[in-house]
Design an enzyme around this catalytic site. Structure first.
Site, PDB file in Angstrom:
ATOM      1  N   VAL A 123       0.829  -1.208   0.000  1.00 43.92           N
ATOM      2  CA  VAL A 123       0.000   0.000   0.000  1.00 43.92           C
ATOM      3  C   VAL A 123       0.865   1.262   0.000  1.00 43.92           C
ATOM      4  CG1 VAL A 123      -1.613   1.340   1.410  1.00 43.92           C
ATOM      5  CG2 VAL A 123      -2.015  -1.079   1.034  1.00 43.92           C
TER       6      VAL A 123
ATOM      7  N   GLU B 154      -7.607   2.285   2.415  1.00 45.36           N
ATOM      8  CA  GLU B 154      -7.174   2.025   1.042  1.00 45.36           C
ATOM      9  C   GLU B 154      -7.943   0.819   0.495  1.00 45.36           C
ATOM     10  OE1 GLU B 154      -5.132   3.822  -1.059  1.00 45.36           O
ATOM     11  OE2 GLU B 154      -6.188   2.357  -2.275  1.00 45.36           O
TER      12      GLU B 154
ATOM     13  N   LYS C 179     -14.193   0.037   5.705  1.00 42.73           N
ATOM     14  CA  LYS C 179     -13.149  -0.799   5.084  1.00 42.73           C
ATOM     15  C   LYS C 179     -13.328  -2.269   5.453  1.00 42.73           C
ATOM     16  CE  LYS C 179      -9.463  -2.383   3.276  1.00 42.73           C
ATOM     17  NZ  LYS C 179      -9.277  -2.565   1.849  1.00 42.73           N
TER      18      LYS C 179
ATOM     19  N   ASN D  86     -14.448  -5.441   2.827  1.00 46.32           N
ATOM     20  CA  ASN D  86     -13.657  -6.662   2.614  1.00 46.32           C
ATOM     21  C   ASN D  86     -14.418  -7.905   3.064  1.00 46.32           C
ATOM     22  OD1 ASN D  86     -11.523  -5.497   1.394  1.00 46.32           O
ATOM     23  ND2 ASN D  86     -10.032  -5.880   3.006  1.00 46.32           N
TER      24      ASN D  86
ATOM     25  N   TYR E  90     -16.413 -16.202  -8.153  1.00 53.60           N
ATOM     26  CA  TYR E  90     -15.688 -17.266  -8.848  1.00 53.60           C
ATOM     27  C   TYR E  90     -15.276 -18.331  -7.837  1.00 53.60           C
ATOM     28  CZ  TYR E  90     -15.508 -14.152 -12.818  1.00 53.60           C
ATOM     29  OH  TYR E  90     -15.859 -13.342 -13.868  1.00 53.60           O
TER      30      TYR E  90
ATOM     31  N   CYS F  53      -5.257  -9.577   3.052  1.00 49.76           N
ATOM     32  CA  CYS F  53      -6.399  -8.785   3.538  1.00 49.76           C
ATOM     33  C   CYS F  53      -7.608  -9.608   3.965  1.00 49.76           C
ATOM     34  CB  CYS F  53      -6.796  -7.773   2.473  1.00 49.76           C
ATOM     35  SG  CYS F  53      -5.522  -6.522   2.225  1.00 49.76           S
TER      36      CYS F  53
HETATM   37  P1  NAD Z   1       3.268  -4.694   4.001  1.00 52.03           P
HETATM   38  O1  NAD Z   1       3.536  -5.750   5.017  1.00 52.03           O
HETATM   39  O2  NAD Z   1       3.506  -4.982   2.556  1.00 52.03           O
HETATM   40  O3  NAD Z   1       4.075  -3.374   4.366  1.00 52.03           O
HETATM   41  C1  NAD Z   1       4.110  -2.799   5.630  1.00 52.03           C
HETATM   42  C2  NAD Z   1       5.387  -1.978   5.752  1.00 52.03           C
HETATM   43  O4  NAD Z   1       5.364  -1.287   7.000  1.00 52.03           O
HETATM   44  C3  NAD Z   1       6.668  -2.815   5.751  1.00 52.03           C
HETATM   45  O5  NAD Z   1       7.547  -2.363   4.733  1.00 52.03           O
HETATM   46  C4  NAD Z   1       7.258  -2.586   7.151  1.00 52.03           C
HETATM   47  O6  NAD Z   1       8.687  -2.588   7.172  1.00 52.03           O
HETATM   48  C5  NAD Z   1       6.702  -1.210   7.483  1.00 52.03           C
HETATM   49  N1  NAD Z   1       6.688  -0.871   8.912  1.00 52.03           N
HETATM   50  C6  NAD Z   1       6.418  -1.663   9.989  1.00 52.03           C
HETATM   51  N2  NAD Z   1       6.490  -0.961  11.121  1.00 52.03           N
HETATM   52  C7  NAD Z   1       6.805   0.320  10.771  1.00 52.03           C
HETATM   53  C8  NAD Z   1       7.004   1.529  11.511  1.00 52.03           C
HETATM   54  N3  NAD Z   1       6.881   1.561  12.846  1.00 52.03           N
HETATM   55  N4  NAD Z   1       7.317   2.641  10.834  1.00 52.03           N
HETATM   56  C9  NAD Z   1       7.441   2.625   9.468  1.00 52.03           C
HETATM   57  N5  NAD Z   1       7.261   1.512   8.725  1.00 52.03           N
HETATM   58  C10 NAD Z   1       6.937   0.378   9.363  1.00 52.03           C
HETATM   59  O7  NAD Z   1       1.745  -4.283   4.249  1.00 52.03           O
HETATM   60  P2  NAD Z   1       0.656  -3.860   3.141  1.00 52.03           P
HETATM   61  O8  NAD Z   1       0.181  -5.050   2.407  1.00 52.03           O
HETATM   62  O9  NAD Z   1       1.159  -2.674   2.398  1.00 52.03           O
HETATM   63  O10 NAD Z   1      -0.538  -3.408   4.117  1.00 52.03           O
HETATM   64  C11 NAD Z   1      -0.448  -2.240   4.906  1.00 52.03           C
HETATM   65  C12 NAD Z   1      -1.833  -1.972   5.488  1.00 52.03           C
HETATM   66  O11 NAD Z   1      -2.739  -1.656   4.427  1.00 52.03           O
HETATM   67  C13 NAD Z   1      -2.460  -3.137   6.240  1.00 52.03           C
HETATM   68  O12 NAD Z   1      -3.223  -2.650   7.299  1.00 52.03           O
HETATM   69  C14 NAD Z   1      -3.355  -3.778   5.204  1.00 52.03           C
HETATM   70  O13 NAD Z   1      -4.429  -4.477   5.781  1.00 52.03           O
HETATM   71  C15 NAD Z   1      -3.849  -2.563   4.443  1.00 52.03           C
HETATM   72  N6  NAD Z   1      -4.245  -2.831   3.065  1.00 52.03           N
HETATM   73  C16 NAD Z   1      -3.516  -3.694   2.303  1.00 52.03           C
HETATM   74  C17 NAD Z   1      -3.889  -3.911   0.971  1.00 52.03           C
HETATM   75  C18 NAD Z   1      -3.125  -4.898   0.113  1.00 52.03           C
HETATM   76  O14 NAD Z   1      -3.649  -5.282  -0.937  1.00 52.03           O
HETATM   77  N7  NAD Z   1      -1.916  -5.301   0.485  1.00 52.03           N
HETATM   78  C19 NAD Z   1      -5.007  -3.246   0.433  1.00 52.03           C
HETATM   79  C20 NAD Z   1      -5.692  -2.348   1.240  1.00 52.03           C
HETATM   80  C21 NAD Z   1      -5.306  -2.145   2.567  1.00 52.03           C
END
Ligand code: NAD
Length: 381
Positions: A11, A150, A206, A210, A253, A262
């Site tokens: 994200v 998001e 959100k 989901n 599907y 998620c």
């Molecule tokens: P991710 O695991 O890919 O990335 C999270 C990042 O946060 C990592 O790079 C980690 O190093 C960093 N991090 C951890 N602690 C930190 C801190 N204290 N300060 C700064 N950075 C820190 O996660 P993601 O898939 O991007 O998901 C992030 C959030 O968004 C989650 O809550 C998820 O549910 C939500 N979300 C994800 C998606 C998806 O498709 N992946 C879609 C919508 C919402």
């Protein structure tokens, strides 16, 4: 605008790249130093269509950079700071918010001027209130805590961010809501709505979205299992259902169960929250249970077909990530199938266009990996 994005995962990176591409000056902040170094060197730690090019273009244009130093991340005096930090599941199903609260505390100690702090991470109702409390206990500077969940989908995340169905903003102050609105105007030129609501309603929107999509998947999987038992082709049924404009085809599907970072965790976290409030989440719990069962279905079908021979056989698997267009293996049903085949003594050959490196980190030399799809089939039963 000047924007800082905390968390450079799926994200955070997509948001950083798209916001920089629309002309904002963006600093990505992450505690993972190796990731930050790779990003500043022009690399991209994840696969997402169009992302690597967009990161490269904006890095070169000077609109985007990454840092693991929070003072540095806030030194550019951002008007807006996004939280895009992971909220992984705990054993009891609740969302682990420790990284988000750690960040909020540190942010409060480093922030230098009034800022809007917007949470993109998926967080339970009331998290914004807690972030607010943490910040107020550590600084007098005016910080508006906003929820801006998001809705992007991995595999089409860049396109989704650039053209969202809607933007949801949960804000307790009009001024803060207007800043988020202004930032998103370039992405809603096709008249998509920017919905401004209460912060807690936004957090719930959100999870409810989901959980509803996951419900459709578990529903059609249950119908598919019944179709199997009745000798009916579920695809004919799906066509019959999906053409009803009240139903539609999306997330209808049948398959090996939903995975990813998620749906599984968000359904469980919403159920956990319901129990906390003494509301019995019968549908959510059933959606999760049906999905856990569905992840066993491929192996069960293999056993029914080959019985005791499975252990002497070689299986080829095409596609290991939780869906096409991503390298994300979190909760992918293929991981369960591979484990079950290996436990039964079978050999496993795999091919995935973008997921092989992440798969190697899990299974190392217990299975084989093939660049070519047809190469994976050689010698397979
Ligand atoms: P991710 O695991 O890919 O990335 C999270 C990042 O946060 C990592 O790079 C980690 O190093 C960093 N991090 C951890 N602690 C930190 C801190 N204290 N300060 C700064 N950075 C820190 O996660 P993601 O898939 O991007 O998901 C992030 C959030 O968004 C989650 O809550 C998820 O549910 C939500 N979300 C994800 C998606 C998806 O498709 N992946 C879609 C919508 C919402």
């Amino acid at each position: 605008m000047r924007v800082t994005v905390a968390g450079s995962g799926y994200v955070g990176l997509v948001s950083s790249a798209c916001l920089a591409d629309s002309g904002n000056t963006v600093v990505g902040y992450d505690i993972d130093k190796a990731k930050v170094e790779m990003l500043n060197d022009g690399g991209c730690p994840i696969f997402e269509p169009g992302l690597a090019d967009m990161l490269g273009t904006n890095l070169k244009a000077g609109r985007l950079r990454f840092t693991s130093d929070l003072d540095d991340a806030l030194s550019a005096k951002p008007e807006l700071v996004f939280i895009a930090i992971g909220t992984p599941p705990m054993n009891d199903g609740s969302a682990d918010l420790s990284n988000i609260f750690d960040f909020a505390g540190q942010f409060a100690e480093h922030v230098k001027q009034p800022t809007v702090l917007a949470t993109k991470s998926t967080v339970p109702v009331g998290t914004g209130d807690k972030i607010d409390e943490i910040i107020r206990s550590r600084t007098q500077i005016k910080i508006d805590v906003v929820s801006n969940p998001e809705f992007l989908k991995e595999g089409s995340a860049v396109a989704d961010f650039l053209r969202p169905d809607r933007v949801v903003v949960g804000a307790e102050s009009d001024e803060a809501a207007q800043i988020i609105r202004e930032l998103h105007l370039p992405f809603v030129r096709n008249n998509r709505p920017i919905l401004i609501m209460g912060r807690r309603a936004s957090e719930m929107t959100k999870y409810a979205s989901n959980a509803f999509l996951a419900t459709r998947i578990s529903f059609i999987n249950e119908v598919a299992n019944l179709c199997d038992a009745c000798g009916v082709d579920v695809n004919e049924v799906r066509n019959g259902m999906g053409t009803d404009s009240r139903i539609g085809f999306q997330f209808l599907y049948p398959g090996a169960g939903y995975g990813g970072s998620c749906f599984p965790k968000d359904v469980r976290a919403l159920s956990y929250a319901a129990h906390q409030h003494n509301v019995l989440p019968r549908i959510l719990d059933a959606v999760h249970e049906v999905n856990q069962n569905q992840k066993q279905i491929l192996f069960r079908k293999i056993q029914d077909r080959f019985a005791a021979k499975v252990g002497q056989m070689t299986f080829a698997i095409w596609g290991v990530t939780f869906k096409p267009g991503t390298d994300d293996l979190r909760e992918a049903p293929a991981l369960i199938l591979i484990d079950q085949l290996l436990d039964a003594g079978a050999k496993v050959k795999t091919h995935d266009p973008v997921g092989m490196e992440n798969l190697k980190a899990i299974f190392s030399d217990r299975i084989s990996y093939h660049q070519g799809a047809y190469e994976a089939l050689e010698g397979a039963d």
